[in-house]
Design an enzyme around this catalytic site. Structure first.
Site: not given
Length: 270
Positions: A104, A224, A248
């Site tokens: 992340s 995406e 995630h």
């Protein structure tokens, strides 16, 4: 510490002008630096580092403003400063040909390290990094999710209050998060989150010259198909791999899927 644990010790090093805290696992094999996400102090990644430590000399960082690393009023918590920290950390410990795995926010930091502070870096793994930025769609998680949970734990509320924030996690995982969440400086978290939207990771991607992998959460909603296409154009030859069953927080959702994906890229499987 049990006999089967790969955990060695926690320590501090002064690098880039601040005290950086880290946990070390394994101690043998190629060096690997693990950079966690926005509100994930190093101990919350221990279950991943334990396994990495079987094959790699693994260092899990407390990003500045988190865990036991330095945090002071007015500190620069920018992602650029965090990337400088990682580069200086590797140099301070004399790490050569190290692998960087960033999740992340750690993935965005990793991109900055590879683009601007790549001395000693051999490979980069970006695990579901935020691709938001100016003129781009917003990061799907809202800032309140982070701030509210930090304030609850800072106030000494029971860890069970975090259950609604992470409904799919085990009690052990939620309890560990509750134990360390109060060490996340709110100013650091807000600045990092805002930078997800005010800075553009993509402008740095063409400067990445080391072998790179993008790990995508199949259920994360962060990256995406069109994002993957753009990144592939900016980093020719980048390896892209999906973990279909994970959101995630990939290792928490599908630990074996996380390692299966990682093993398609790492030189030695774990």
């Amino acid at each position: 510490m049990t006999s089967s644990s790969t955990f060695l010790y926690g320590a501090n090093v002064r690098a880039n002008g601040i005290r950086q805290h880290y946990l070390r696992y394994g101690g043998k094999g190629p060096a690997l630096i693990l950079v966690p996400g926005i509100t994930s102090p190093a101990p919350t990644w221990g279950f991943v580092a334990e396994r990495l430590g079987q094959q790699y000399d693994t260092y899990v960082l407390d990003v500045r403003g988190r865990g036991l690393s330095e945090t002071v009023p007015g500190m620069d918590y920018s992602l650029a400063a965090c990337a400088q920290d990682v580069g200086a950390f590797a140099q301070a410990l004399g790490l050569k040909d190290y692998i960087l795995v960033g999740h992340s926010m750690g993935g965005r930091i990793g991109a900055l390290v590879a683009a601007n502070h790549a001395e000693g870096l051999s490979r980069l793994v970006m695990v579901d990094p935020p691709v938001s930025g100016p003129g781009r769609r917003a990061y799907p998680s809202k800032i309140d999710w982070y701030v509210d949970s930090i304030r609850l734990m800072t106030a000494g509320e029971p860890w069970e209050r975090l259950r609604d924030f992470s409904p799919t996690w085990t009690d052990e995982e939620v309890r560990l998060r509750g134990e360390w969440l109060h060490t996340c400086n709110e100013d650091a978290i807000v600045q990092s989150y805002n930078e997800f939207h005010t800075t553009d990771m993509h402008v740095h991607l063409p400067q990445i010259k080391v072998p790179t992998m993008l790990m995508v959460a199949g259920k994360g909603g962060v990256i995406e198909a069109k994002d993957i296409e753009e990144i592939q154009q900016l980093v020719p030859g980048i390896k892209v791999d999906h973990v279909p069953k994970a959101g995630h927080m990939i290792p928490w959702d599908d630990l074996e899927g996380f390692f299966d994906s990682l093993n398609t890229f790492l030189p030695t499987k774990v």
